[in-house]
Every structure is written in structure tokens, then in C-alpha cells.
Write an enzyme that holds these catalytic residues in place. Structure first.
Site, PDB file in Angstrom:
ATOM      1  N   ALA A  67      -6.470   9.761  -2.988  1.00  0.00           N
ATOM      2  CA  ALA A  67      -6.291  11.204  -2.785  1.00  0.00           C
ATOM      3  C   ALA A  67      -7.318  11.980  -3.599  1.00  0.00           C
ATOM      4  CB  ALA A  67      -4.880  11.619  -3.192  1.00  0.00           C
ATOM      5  N   GLY A 111      -4.883   5.593  -2.141  1.00  0.00           N
ATOM      6  CA  GLY A 111      -4.943   5.667  -0.690  1.00  0.00           C
ATOM      7  C   GLY A 111      -6.058   4.826  -0.113  1.00  0.00           C
ATOM      8  N   GLU A 114      -4.635   1.443   0.166  1.00  0.00           N
ATOM      9  CA  GLU A 114      -3.685   1.462   1.279  1.00  0.00           C
ATOM     10  C   GLU A 114      -4.404   1.466   2.619  1.00  0.00           C
ATOM     11  OE1 GLU A 114       0.167   3.793  -0.454  1.00  0.00           O
ATOM     12  OE2 GLU A 114      -1.698   4.930  -0.367  1.00  0.00           O
ATOM     13  N   GLU A 134      -1.369   5.086  -8.841  1.00  0.00           N
ATOM     14  CA  GLU A 134      -0.598   6.330  -8.751  1.00  0.00           C
ATOM     15  C   GLU A 134       0.336   6.528  -9.937  1.00  0.00           C
ATOM     16  OE1 GLU A 134      -1.622   5.217  -4.467  1.00  0.00           O
ATOM     17  OE2 GLU A 134      -1.031   4.175  -6.302  1.00  0.00           O
TER      18      GLU A 134
END
Length: 260
Positions: A67, A111, A114, A134
């Protein structure tokens, strides 16, 4: 179009499409704009029968750093609930029928990790580093990191990575089982494209059915998974490509698959 060229670059390599994240000034952070454009490109190429494999890549230093922290720090829960771009990207990735390969060099964090895990295969540069950091920001993964990691490397190892935020190098990621190949630093993209070209030469309908069958193993109990696989096998048996493949094998020549 200018914005699309700025944050996402598409290249065509025969039946392979390469999508390159292009926000180097932000370490390819997955901004809402980039997520929306990547989702749109995936939808568009997945609907094109001439596209037989899709490669998602970044740059030498960064695959994607997750992010955009500057934007994240200013967002409230209401903003998150109203934002469709983030959730829709993960949904589009999960629904994509075309085989997906992540070509990872440098950092794939949050992210970005991911995004790589949501692809069907990962080719990593020896410089790559993966992680779900995170927890260091007071949050948890929100794009499938906890779920996909646990299915690939198990609960204990996933707990360690998610609860500590530790980064792991490409060779360790390969030992854990979520990286397929580790390539030299000057060959990572070529290796990913070579793998994609190999997939693209296979029967395209069979490749989509095979992907469906393998992904079902994460969702279904064994008996249901076996039944699902059998139905997909029967569909593959009814295709022109199956007849071409068997004839080519018997005639000792390369098969000419047409996707029917």
C-alpha cells in the site's frame, strides 16, 4: 491513456501479455489508480482468447511495496469501506482463468507479496525479498496474505511471518514452497517470460481447466475435488485440442492447438 502508460505498461509477446507496474518513484506501491488499471487490464486480457498467459512484473529494485503508506496514513475506516478498487483487484485476480505468473525482483512486501501469491506461479530474482510487514503499521494483511500463505507454507510459518513482519529472501521463499524458480539478477524477467511461453504453447482450454482444478483443491474436500476434476477432464476430452494433441503425439510432431 497517458495515466495508464505512466502507472501500468502492457507489452505483447506473441500469446503472452506482460503487465509492468510502473510507479518507481513510489516503489510500485499499489495506489487505487494502479489497482484499478491492473484490474481492468486483467479483465481485458482474460477475455481475449489469443492471450494464453499473463505475466505481472515490476522493476529490478521493486516488484511492489504494498500500500501507499502516505495515503494509508490519512485514510479512515469510512474511506476504506467506500473504496472499491482494492477489493476488486483481488476479486479479479481470483476470477482470472488465464494462467498468471508473477515475475518478482527486489521487494514484494505487503500488498506486493499478496499480489505475487495471488498469481499461479512465481519466478523470483535472487535479489527478491518477500514479506507481510503490516503488523509493523498496526494492521494486518487485507489482500489474502494470511489465507494464501497458510495454504502454501502452513500455519506455523505463516504465523511467524505475519506476527513478526519478517522479510524472507527468494531462496528461503523457494524452500518454503511459494516461489517456483529463483533466477539470476540479470535474467529474472526472461525466465518468467520463458515459463509463460511454455504455458502458452500448451492447449489453452486445457490450461484453463487445469488451473480451475488445481485451485479447487484449496476450496473443496478431497471427494468433491476429485469429482470436480473428473468433470473438467470430461470437458477437456470433448475438445478439438484433445484430438489434435493425441494425433500429434502419435504422428511425432508438434501439436497445433487452436483453443477449441
Amino acid at each position: 491513456m497517458d495515466a495508464e502508460r505512466k502507472v501500468l505498461i502492457q507489452e505483447r509477446h506473441d500469446a503472452v501479455v506482460l503487465l509492468r507496474l510502473n510507479r518507481p518513484e513510489a516503489r510500485n506501491a499499489l495506489s487505487p489508480e494502479l489497482r484499478e488499471q491492473l484490474a481492468a487490464a486483467l479483465r481485458r486480457n482474460d477475455a481475449d482468447p489469443s492471450v494464453r498467459c499473463i505475466v505481472i512484473a515490476g522493476h529490478d529494485e521493486h516488484f511492489a511495496a504494498g500500500a501507499d503508506i502516505a495515503q494509508l496514513s490519512e485514510r479512515e475506516l469510512a474511506d476504506l469501506l467506500q473504496e472499491a478498487g482494492g477489493a476488486s483487484l483481488w476479486e479479479v485476480l481470483a476470477a482470472c482463468r488465464t494462467p498468471l505468473i508473477a515475475a518478482v525482483s527486489g521487494y514484494a512486501l505487503g500488498g506486493g507479496c499478496e499480489l505475487a501469491l495471488a498469481c499461479d506461479m512465481i519466478v523470483a530474482s535472487e535479489t527478491a525479498q518477500f514479506g507481510q510487514p503490516e503488523i509493523r503499521l498496526g494492521i494486518i494483511p487485507g489482500g489474502g496474505g494470511t489465507q494464501r500463505l497458510a495454504r502454501v507454507i502452513g500455519k506455523q510459518r505463516t504465523m511467524e511471518l505475519v506476527l513478526t513482519g519478517r522479510r524472507i529472501p527468494a531462496e528461503e521463499a523457494q524452500r518454503l514452497g511459494f516461489v517456483n524458480r529463483v533466477a539470476p539478477a540479470d535474467r529474472w524477467l526472461e525466465e518468467a517470460l520463458d515459463l509463460a511461453q511454455t504455458v502458452a504453447r500448451r492447449a489453452p482450454l486445457a490450461a484453463r481447466l487445469a488451473k480451475d482444478a488445481v485451485l479447487a483443491a484449496d476450496e473443496l474436500p478431497l471427494s468433491a475435488g476429485l469429482a470436480h476434476e473428473r468433470r473438467l477432464f470430461e470437458l477437456a476430452m470433448a475438445t478439438e485440442d484433445r484430438r489434435e494433441g493425441t494425433r500429434a503425439f502419435l504422428e511425432k510432431r508438434p501439436a497445433r492447438f487452436v483453443g477449441r
